[in-house]
Scaffold this active site. Structure first.
Site, PDB file in Angstrom:
ATOM      1  N   ALA A   1      -0.255   7.593   0.721  1.00 53.81           N
ATOM      2  CA  ALA A   1       0.404   8.691   1.424  1.00 53.81           C
ATOM      3  C   ALA A   1       1.262   8.184   2.580  1.00 53.81           C
ATOM      4  O   ALA A   1       2.469   8.456   2.642  1.00 53.81           O
ATOM      5  CB  ALA A   1      -0.641   9.682   1.923  1.00 53.81           C
TER       6      ALA A   1
ATOM      7  N   ASN B   1      -5.791   2.802  10.213  1.00 55.45           N
ATOM      8  CA  ASN B   1      -6.684   3.529  11.101  1.00 55.45           C
ATOM      9  C   ASN B   1      -7.758   2.620  11.689  1.00 55.45           C
ATOM     10  O   ASN B   1      -8.137   1.610  11.099  1.00 55.45           O
ATOM     11  CB  ASN B   1      -7.381   4.673  10.347  1.00 55.45           C
ATOM     12  CG  ASN B   1      -6.473   5.868  10.149  1.00 55.45           C
ATOM     13  OD1 ASN B   1      -5.607   6.140  10.972  1.00 55.45           O
ATOM     14  ND2 ASN B   1      -6.665   6.576   9.050  1.00 55.45           N
TER      15      ASN B   1
ATOM     16  N   GLY C   1       0.831  -1.201   0.000  1.00 56.86           N
ATOM     17  CA  GLY C   1       0.000   0.000   0.000  1.00 56.86           C
ATOM     18  C   GLY C   1       0.865   1.250   0.000  1.00 56.86           C
ATOM     19  O   GLY C   1       1.130   1.827   1.047  1.00 56.86           O
TER      20      GLY C   1
ATOM     21  N   LYS D   1      -6.409   7.064  19.818  1.00 59.95           N
ATOM     22  CA  LYS D   1      -6.397   7.778  18.533  1.00 59.95           C
ATOM     23  C   LYS D   1      -7.786   7.752  17.899  1.00 59.95           C
ATOM     24  O   LYS D   1      -8.278   8.759  17.382  1.00 59.95           O
ATOM     25  CB  LYS D   1      -5.365   7.169  17.582  1.00 59.95           C
ATOM     26  CG  LYS D   1      -5.310   7.925  16.259  1.00 59.95           C
ATOM     27  CD  LYS D   1      -4.315   7.349  15.283  1.00 59.95           C
ATOM     28  CE  LYS D   1      -4.343   8.164  13.976  1.00 59.95           C
ATOM     29  NZ  LYS D   1      -3.464   7.610  12.934  1.00 59.95           N
TER      30      LYS D   1
ATOM     31  N   GLY E   1       1.891   4.868   3.515  1.00 57.45           N
ATOM     32  CA  GLY E   1       2.773   3.793   3.072  1.00 57.45           C
ATOM     33  C   GLY E   1       3.955   4.323   2.288  1.00 57.45           C
ATOM     34  O   GLY E   1       5.073   3.795   2.378  1.00 57.45           O
TER      35      GLY E   1
END
Length: 337
Positions: free
Chosen positions: A17, A113, A14, A215, A19
């Site tokens: 951005a 995420n 991946g 987070k 990765g």
């Protein structure tokens, strides 16, 4: 794993951005220290194979690195470390794709995420061993990628990929890594050392689930509310009614966290103040909506609701946020019906 062999073969799966930042900074390690590869597809793969990976540092300096890139995991072969940085909806397919890269010793750093499929593996309490249907509905990720390979990773950095294999606007560089079952293992220390060498600020933790939940506590409101409204985070938090709704969602998630051992000591206003201090910015989910990409809703909101249901907790504000965001995304073709 009691004895660690050196980490010499590393693959990034991946190269978006985040990765791309992993790949770019790992490419700066001394020549010969690691063999760095990338599993990619589409225009990103084409660019990596023909032009390489380009990125811009905080001083505005241009860099270019060449990677051994392929869309065939068999061609890349068995790896010592695989870093996965993809959107949640892609994970079940990715878990199956990387099978040829896995051996008994392979470490898989999951830098994504939200709540991952392995979240309750190794945890005690009322959700011990719970398999989250919202993030792994058919069980493909769990079957293809056993938790024994996994290290959790919380990413506190941002970047933009305006074009395939092009990384810009890199901000922050903090990573938190840990074992799903807790403790600081030799492999956690080895991965932390390698990533520190590459330029990241790495913290190791004995409770990675708690860091993931903390987070998530902020992301689970700002992301979907921005996707719904099209507003930047400053405008969201400057509207007292919307800010109050976000607080109500966070209080429900905070209660769920207490039940599963992920305690948050802050109050919602503490997190709002931090987010508001960052000024005007678009969340990743809003950027996905604007670009017509599928949104990462399940790992960020659906999973929290599923855990609440398992615990028998009432979550009316989380339910409303999920329902509205899901309907918006389905109407735009960005979430499955």
């Amino acid at each position: 794993m009691n004895k660690m062999s050196p980490i010499t073969k590393v693959a990034v799966v991946g190269v978006g951005a985040v990765g791309g930042v992993f790949a770019a900074w790992l490419s700066n390690l001394p020549a010969g220290q690691i063999q760095l590869s990338a599993l990619a597809r589409g225009e990103t793969l084409k660019t990596l194979q023909t032009k390489g990976l380009s990125w811009v540092d905080s001083d505005g300096q241009e860099h270019l690195c060449n990677l051994n890139a392929s869309d065939d995991a068999s061609a890349l072969g068995v790896q010592d470390l695989i870093i996965i940085s993809v959107k949640g909806p892609a994970m079940p397919q990715v878990a199956q794709m990387i099978a040829p890269m896995l051996a008994s010793h392979t470490i898989v750093l999951v830098a994504m995420n939200g709540v991952p499929w392995w979240f309750f593996d190794g945890m005690q309490g009322p959700c011990a061993g719970l398999q989250l249907k919202s993030v792994d509905p058919a069980g493909y990720s769990a079957a293809a990628l056993p938790t024994k390979h996994v290290l959790g990773c919380v990413v506190h950095l941002s970047a933009a990929a305006p074009h395939p294999a092009r990384i810009e606007r890199i901000k922050n560089k903090q990573l938190i890594i840990g074992e799903p079952a807790g403790g600081i293992s030799p492999r956690v220390q080895a991965v932390a050392s390698l990533l520190t060498q590459a330029g990241f600020e790495v913290k190791t933790t004995e409770n990675i689930q708690n860091e993931i939940w903390f987070k998530l506590w902020g992301n689970m409101t700002m992301n979907p509310v921005s996707a719904l409204t099209g507003a930047t985070c400053d405008r969201i938090l400057d509207d007292p009614l919307v800010r109050s709704f976000c607080s109500a969602v966070m209080l429900e998630a905070q209660t769920i966290g207490k039940h599963i051992g992920c305690h948050i000591q802050q109050v919602p206003e503490d997190r709002h103040a931090i987010t508001r201090s960052l000024g005007s910015f678009k969340t990743s989910m809003l950027q996905d909506v604007e670009a017509g990409r599928a949104i990462e809703l399940d790992a960020v909101v659906s999973a929290v609701r599923e855990i609440g249901q398992h615990l028998g907790l009432v979550t009316p504000n989380i339910d409303a946020l999920l329902g509205l965001t899901r309907l918006m995304a389905r109407n735009k073709g960005l979430y499955p019906v």
